[in-house]
Scaffold this motif. Sequence first.
Motif, PDB file in Angstrom:
ATOM      1  N   LEU A   1       0.862  -1.181   0.000  1.00 32.42           N
ATOM      2  CA  LEU A   1       0.000   0.000   0.000  1.00 32.42           C
ATOM      3  C   LEU A   1       0.899   1.231   0.000  1.00 32.42           C
ATOM      4  O   LEU A   1       1.768   1.375   0.872  1.00 32.42           O
ATOM      5  CB  LEU A   1      -0.905   0.008   1.227  1.00 32.42           C
TER       6      LEU A   1
ATOM      7  N   CYS B   1      -9.135   3.895  -9.924  1.00 32.37           N
ATOM      8  CA  CYS B   1     -10.515   3.735  -9.462  1.00 32.37           C
ATOM      9  C   CYS B   1     -11.282   5.058  -9.462  1.00 32.37           C
ATOM     10  O   CYS B   1     -12.505   5.073  -9.590  1.00 32.37           O
ATOM     11  CB  CYS B   1     -10.539   3.132  -8.061  1.00 32.37           C
TER      12      CYS B   1
ATOM     13  N   ILE C   1      -3.447  -0.688  -8.435  1.00 36.06           N
ATOM     14  CA  ILE C   1      -4.783  -0.135  -8.227  1.00 36.06           C
ATOM     15  C   ILE C   1      -4.621   1.258  -7.628  1.00 36.06           C
ATOM     16  O   ILE C   1      -4.395   1.420  -6.426  1.00 36.06           O
ATOM     17  CB  ILE C   1      -5.626  -1.034  -7.312  1.00 36.06           C
ATOM     18  N   ASP C   2      -4.714   2.251  -8.478  1.00 36.20           N
ATOM     19  CA  ASP C   2      -4.515   3.642  -8.063  1.00 36.20           C
ATOM     20  C   ASP C   2      -5.801   4.183  -7.441  1.00 36.20           C
ATOM     21  O   ASP C   2      -6.900   3.894  -7.919  1.00 36.20           O
ATOM     22  CB  ASP C   2      -4.114   4.475  -9.282  1.00 36.20           C
TER      23      ASP C   2
ATOM     24  N   ILE D   1      -7.304   3.448  -4.593  1.00 34.60           N
ATOM     25  CA  ILE D   1      -8.149   2.323  -4.180  1.00 34.60           C
ATOM     26  C   ILE D   1      -9.234   2.754  -3.205  1.00 34.60           C
ATOM     27  O   ILE D   1     -10.248   2.079  -3.044  1.00 34.60           O
ATOM     28  CB  ILE D   1      -7.280   1.203  -3.565  1.00 34.60           C
TER      29      ILE D   1
ATOM     30  N   GLN E   1     -14.849  -4.015  -3.366  1.00 35.70           N
ATOM     31  CA  GLN E   1     -13.809  -4.333  -2.388  1.00 35.70           C
ATOM     32  C   GLN E   1     -13.911  -5.798  -1.974  1.00 35.70           C
ATOM     33  O   GLN E   1     -12.905  -6.490  -1.828  1.00 35.70           O
ATOM     34  CB  GLN E   1     -13.933  -3.418  -1.172  1.00 35.70           C
TER      35      GLN E   1
ATOM     36  N   ILE F   1      -0.456  -7.402  -6.189  1.00 40.75           N
ATOM     37  CA  ILE F   1      -1.250  -6.179  -6.051  1.00 40.75           C
ATOM     38  C   ILE F   1      -0.429  -5.079  -5.383  1.00 40.75           C
ATOM     39  O   ILE F   1       0.134  -5.259  -4.296  1.00 40.75           O
ATOM     40  CB  ILE F   1      -2.525  -6.441  -5.222  1.00 40.75           C
TER      41      ILE F   1
ATOM     42  N   ALA G   1      -1.224  -1.025  -4.398  1.00 38.14           N
ATOM     43  CA  ALA G   1      -2.350  -0.089  -4.314  1.00 38.14           C
ATOM     44  C   ALA G   1      -1.866   1.251  -3.801  1.00 38.14           C
ATOM     45  O   ALA G   1      -0.854   1.338  -3.086  1.00 38.14           O
ATOM     46  CB  ALA G   1      -3.440  -0.642  -3.401  1.00 38.14           C
ATOM     47  N   SER G   2      -2.582   2.296  -4.164  1.00 36.70           N
ATOM     48  CA  SER G   2      -2.236   3.635  -3.667  1.00 36.70           C
ATOM     49  C   SER G   2      -3.488   4.351  -3.195  1.00 36.70           C
ATOM     50  O   SER G   2      -4.603   4.039  -3.624  1.00 36.70           O
ATOM     51  CB  SER G   2      -1.543   4.455  -4.757  1.00 36.70           C
ATOM     52  N   SER G   3      -3.280   5.321  -2.319  1.00 36.00           N
ATOM     53  CA  SER G   3      -4.398   6.134  -1.831  1.00 36.00           C
ATOM     54  C   SER G   3      -3.864   7.473  -1.349  1.00 36.00           C
ATOM     55  O   SER G   3      -2.805   7.539  -0.723  1.00 36.00           O
ATOM     56  CB  SER G   3      -5.125   5.427  -0.683  1.00 36.00           C
TER      57      SER G   3
ATOM     58  N   ILE H   1      -4.073  -5.696   2.167  1.00 32.61           N
ATOM     59  CA  ILE H   1      -3.202  -4.947   1.250  1.00 32.61           C
ATOM     60  C   ILE H   1      -2.129  -4.136   1.955  1.00 32.61           C
ATOM     61  O   ILE H   1      -1.208  -3.637   1.309  1.00 32.61           O
ATOM     62  CB  ILE H   1      -4.025  -4.002   0.344  1.00 32.61           C
TER      63      ILE H   1
END
Length: 447
Positions: free
Chosen positions: A171, A203, A241-242, A244, A252, A279, A281-283, A304
């Motif tokens: 993440l 997303c 998954i940008d 997320i 989800q 996977i 992912a970023s947030s 994640i």
Amino acid sequence: MESLLKNLSASVLAQILENAFQWFVVVDKQSNILYINEEYCRFLEVKRENAIGQPVEDVIENTKMYEVIKSGIAHIASPHYIKGTYMLANRVPLVVEGEIVGAYGSVIFRDMSDWKKLSSHVRTTMERIQFNKEDNSYKEYRLADIKGTSSAMRKIKETVEMIAPSDLPVLIEGESGTGKEIFAHSIHQLSERSDAPFVKVNCAAVPPELLEQELFGKIDDLTGQIRKGRYKQADKGTLFIDEISALPLTLQAKLLRAMQDGEIFSMLSEQGEKVNVRILASSNLSLSKLVEEKRFREDLFYRIQAITLWIPPLRDRMEDFTELLNFFLQKFVVQAGRRKVVLATKTRDILQSYHWPGNVRELQNVLQAAVYLAEDDIIMPAALPTQVKKRNAISFQETGKLADILVQVEKNILRDLLEGEPDKALVAKQLGISRSTLYEKIKKYNL
């Protein structure tokens, strides 16, 4: 050509038109349908005998055949929205002895995603050729491409080198514009999956109602074949998954199941497909806070975030600012085809004191525009956006001793006022201090 056509019987021509990959329609000068192949009719859900002789606009939605007949100008590879999806179509006027007698249309790609997949190699190559002209969004970034030698950045790079060889999910959190995607690329390039695909899905950029098929694919209503989603495209490689945090709760749950089982289910399909995907992912939002607010699944969060990278905002690593500034300046000077462009001292000071809410991305955008606006190869403050020149006096120093923060605030307030008003008597009056006190502060801060 004429001799070739003479040797082709009507039945042979009919077979070509009926069995070609494309869908065909021919209309007369009044836009009435003269011919349409059976496969096109099946897609349109009309009987061919009923379509023949009808105005084309009554059979094919959003058609532009009448425009081609009226203008005599062909439409080549034109987007055409039919039955909920974009396709690519050709429309060509038919000319006999100098007079337009009708038009011919064909659908060359029945789905825009098909065209994107088929042309991905060409587009990637063209992007690389245009590197010095445009921002290359298809570039495969490596760890060496990440600028910055501050202690925070060194620690993150060391972590990336340690975790990249594993298959653990990662993440990547941080504000918008901090470069989270570049770190994702770097992890992929340092992993054993580097020769396999790196696939991204944003997303926040995909409408929620389309996100499931974008991510997991969908069974084609016509052919019964599965259109691969991003998850399947990333098989044996990495799925990034940008944003997320924008993934709906229902998806989800589906993502969590795919990660746990190594199996995905396309929309409208009851048959699972085995996939092997790492996977990332970023947030730009805190997922732990979203979990507390019941806006993100707790079980997916723990799945994640086995390894979490926090990318600091630019204002918290200003030790890297000069390196970033010089790197991007040189890059955009080359892109603009200019021999040399330098920053005026005052411009550099303004950039250094700005708090950069948009982070590295904002710095790039500001510098790129400033290079084009530079006069006499010098970037003066006038070339900078208004929000940068105004500056927020306190925002770039929010930690430290109170006395130091107040000194910095006072200095910047004085500098801003003096830049905007040359009459020091008016500045002193505005601040409610004497002119002698103002002069003392000017001397103290070397203004």
